[in-house]
Design a protein around this motif. Sequence first.
Motif, mmCIF file in Angstrom:
data_model
loop_
_atom_site.group_PDB
_atom_site.id
_atom_site.type_symbol
_atom_site.label_atom_id
_atom_site.label_comp_id
_atom_site.label_asym_id
_atom_site.label_seq_id
_atom_site.Cartn_x
_atom_site.Cartn_y
_atom_site.Cartn_z
ATOM 1 N N GLU A 1 -14.276 22.472 50.088
ATOM 2 C CA GLU A 1 -14.758 22.074 48.771
ATOM 3 C C GLU A 1 -13.795 21.046 48.201
ATOM 4 O O GLU A 1 -12.590 21.282 48.093
ATOM 5 C CB GLU A 1 -14.878 23.241 47.801
ATOM 6 C CG GLU A 1 -15.466 22.736 46.504
ATOM 7 C CD GLU A 1 -15.578 23.741 45.394
ATOM 8 O OE1 GLU A 1 -16.244 23.410 44.397
ATOM 9 O OE2 GLU A 1 -14.994 24.831 45.492
ATOM 10 N N SER A 2 -14.333 19.892 47.850
ATOM 11 C CA SER A 2 -13.571 18.821 47.214
ATOM 12 C C SER A 2 -13.992 18.788 45.760
ATOM 13 O O SER A 2 -15.148 18.493 45.463
ATOM 14 C CB SER A 2 -13.875 17.490 47.900
ATOM 15 O OG SER A 2 -13.562 17.579 49.278
ATOM 16 N N TYR B 1 -13.015 13.356 42.961
ATOM 17 C CA TYR B 1 -14.041 14.309 43.384
ATOM 18 C C TYR B 1 -14.780 14.863 42.178
ATOM 19 O O TYR B 1 -14.308 14.796 41.056
ATOM 20 C CB TYR B 1 -13.423 15.476 44.160
ATOM 21 C CG TYR B 1 -12.733 15.100 45.438
ATOM 22 C CD1 TYR B 1 -13.317 14.232 46.357
ATOM 23 C CD2 TYR B 1 -11.497 15.628 45.750
ATOM 24 C CE1 TYR B 1 -12.678 13.902 47.542
ATOM 25 C CE2 TYR B 1 -10.849 15.304 46.935
ATOM 26 C CZ TYR B 1 -11.449 14.443 47.827
ATOM 27 O OH TYR B 1 -10.819 14.124 48.995
ATOM 28 N N THR C 1 -24.576 27.508 47.688
ATOM 29 C CA THR C 1 -24.258 26.895 48.973
ATOM 30 C C THR C 1 -22.874 27.351 49.421
ATOM 31 O O THR C 1 -21.924 27.317 48.641
ATOM 32 C CB THR C 1 -24.283 25.354 48.877
ATOM 33 O OG1 THR C 1 -25.587 24.948 48.463
ATOM 34 C CG2 THR C 1 -23.961 24.704 50.203
ATOM 35 N N ASP D 1 -21.554 17.840 46.536
ATOM 36 C CA ASP D 1 -21.809 16.447 46.909
ATOM 37 C C ASP D 1 -21.369 16.194 48.354
ATOM 38 O O ASP D 1 -21.024 17.132 49.083
ATOM 39 C CB ASP D 1 -21.146 15.472 45.934
ATOM 40 C CG ASP D 1 -19.635 15.603 45.859
ATOM 41 O OD1 ASP D 1 -19.017 16.087 46.834
ATOM 42 O OD2 ASP D 1 -19.058 15.227 44.825
ATOM 43 N N ASP D 2 -21.366 14.926 48.760
ATOM 44 C CA ASP D 2 -21.062 14.561 50.142
ATOM 45 C C ASP D 2 -19.602 14.771 50.531
ATOM 46 O O ASP D 2 -19.269 14.695 51.710
ATOM 47 C CB ASP D 2 -21.454 13.100 50.406
ATOM 48 C CG ASP D 2 -22.954 12.896 50.396
ATOM 49 O OD1 ASP D 2 -23.694 13.895 50.584
ATOM 50 O OD2 ASP D 2 -23.395 11.751 50.218
ATOM 51 N N TYR D 3 -18.716 15.013 49.569
ATOM 52 C CA TYR D 3 -17.318 15.286 49.889
ATOM 53 C C TYR D 3 -17.094 16.751 50.263
ATOM 54 O O TYR D 3 -16.009 17.121 50.703
ATOM 55 C CB TYR D 3 -16.402 14.910 48.715
ATOM 56 C CG TYR D 3 -16.294 13.434 48.502
ATOM 57 C CD1 TYR D 3 -15.551 12.625 49.359
ATOM 58 C CD2 TYR D 3 -16.945 12.827 47.433
ATOM 59 C CE1 TYR D 3 -15.450 11.265 49.164
ATOM 60 C CE2 TYR D 3 -16.848 11.457 47.226
ATOM 61 C CZ TYR D 3 -16.103 10.677 48.093
ATOM 62 O OH TYR D 3 -16.007 9.330 47.895
ATOM 63 N N ASP D 4 -18.097 17.592 50.076
ATOM 64 C CA ASP D 4 -18.033 18.997 50.449
ATOM 65 C C ASP D 4 -18.609 19.181 51.844
ATOM 66 O O ASP D 4 -19.460 18.394 52.273
ATOM 67 C CB ASP D 4 -18.829 19.850 49.448
ATOM 68 C CG ASP D 4 -18.317 19.703 48.030
ATOM 69 O OD1 ASP D 4 -17.091 19.740 47.840
ATOM 70 O OD2 ASP D 4 -19.153 19.540 47.121
ATOM 71 N N ALA D 5 -18.165 20.224 52.552
ATOM 72 C CA ALA D 5 -18.676 20.510 53.900
ATOM 73 C C ALA D 5 -19.280 21.901 53.918
ATOM 74 O O ALA D 5 -18.613 22.884 53.568
ATOM 75 C CB ALA D 5 -17.561 20.399 54.928
ATOM 76 N N GLU D 6 -20.543 21.976 54.339
ATOM 77 C CA GLU D 6 -21.197 23.282 54.437
ATOM 78 C C GLU D 6 -20.536 24.123 55.514
ATOM 79 O O GLU D 6 -20.001 23.615 56.491
ATOM 80 C CB GLU D 6 -22.690 23.115 54.709
ATOM 81 C CG GLU D 6 -23.447 22.695 53.477
ATOM 82 C CD GLU D 6 -24.945 22.869 53.616
ATOM 83 O OE1 GLU D 6 -25.390 23.925 54.119
ATOM 84 O OE2 GLU D 6 -25.655 21.948 53.216
ATOM 85 N N TRP E 1 -15.056 2.958 54.096
ATOM 86 C CA TRP E 1 -14.318 4.204 54.224
ATOM 87 C C TRP E 1 -13.031 4.071 53.446
ATOM 88 O O TRP E 1 -12.329 3.068 53.566
ATOM 89 C CB TRP E 1 -14.033 4.466 55.696
ATOM 90 C CG TRP E 1 -13.426 5.779 55.973
ATOM 91 C CD1 TRP E 1 -14.016 6.993 55.855
ATOM 92 C CD2 TRP E 1 -12.096 6.019 56.432
ATOM 93 N NE1 TRP E 1 -13.143 7.979 56.197
ATOM 94 C CE2 TRP E 1 -11.948 7.409 56.568
ATOM 95 C CE3 TRP E 1 -11.016 5.215 56.732
ATOM 96 C CZ2 TRP E 1 -10.788 8.000 56.989
ATOM 97 C CZ3 TRP E 1 -9.849 5.807 57.159
ATOM 98 C CH2 TRP E 1 -9.746 7.180 57.286
#
Length: 189
Positions: free
Chosen positions: A70-71, A39, A65, A44-49, A2
């Motif tokens: 958004e990163s 970023y 999406t 990608d995985d740094y973004d949150a739906e 992390w």
Amino acid sequence: TWKWSFDIPLMNINLFQKDSLLNKAMPLDGLQVRFSDKYSSDLDDYDAEKPWNQDENLSVLLKGTKLSIESRANPEAIDTIQLYLEQERHQDYTFVFEPSNAGSLDLELYDNYLKKAVALSGDVKSQYSFSVDAAIAASAAADRFSLRAKMGSGASLEKASTSELFEVWPNPVSDWVGIKAKGLTKGNA
């Protein structure tokens, strides 16, 4: 592993029903856009739906999406971020823009219905009030608004101290924690 990072430029955007903002009520919805060279501007995985709300939904639309966070990479030219607002239940709204460490960005909100660009501060909170008329398709269009970002003249988004300074592992923590400091020079502490 992390990784922590500090002081990345970001913009929080909250949506209020105009009267509820005046009465200091909670926002109807909100989102966050983060900027950093670590970023990608792809999904990608740094973004949150976006979790769905019963009423108003404000999100960033990226490649079909909907995102609540958004990163994205630092803008190289003018970077357009499509906002997506749907299920409006009121007529009068206000966006509240709350930047953090974004002073080196030139930001603006573009209203596609009014064909109007509004400069936003990268340093202080700002607002944009608007009305939605359900009888006018362009007024109620989900993709009515976009955020435009570009680097300010000669600016760098991140200070040297904002790079990834530490790695911490494992995640989750068990009986021990490992910490690796980066970018430090040998010498007396």
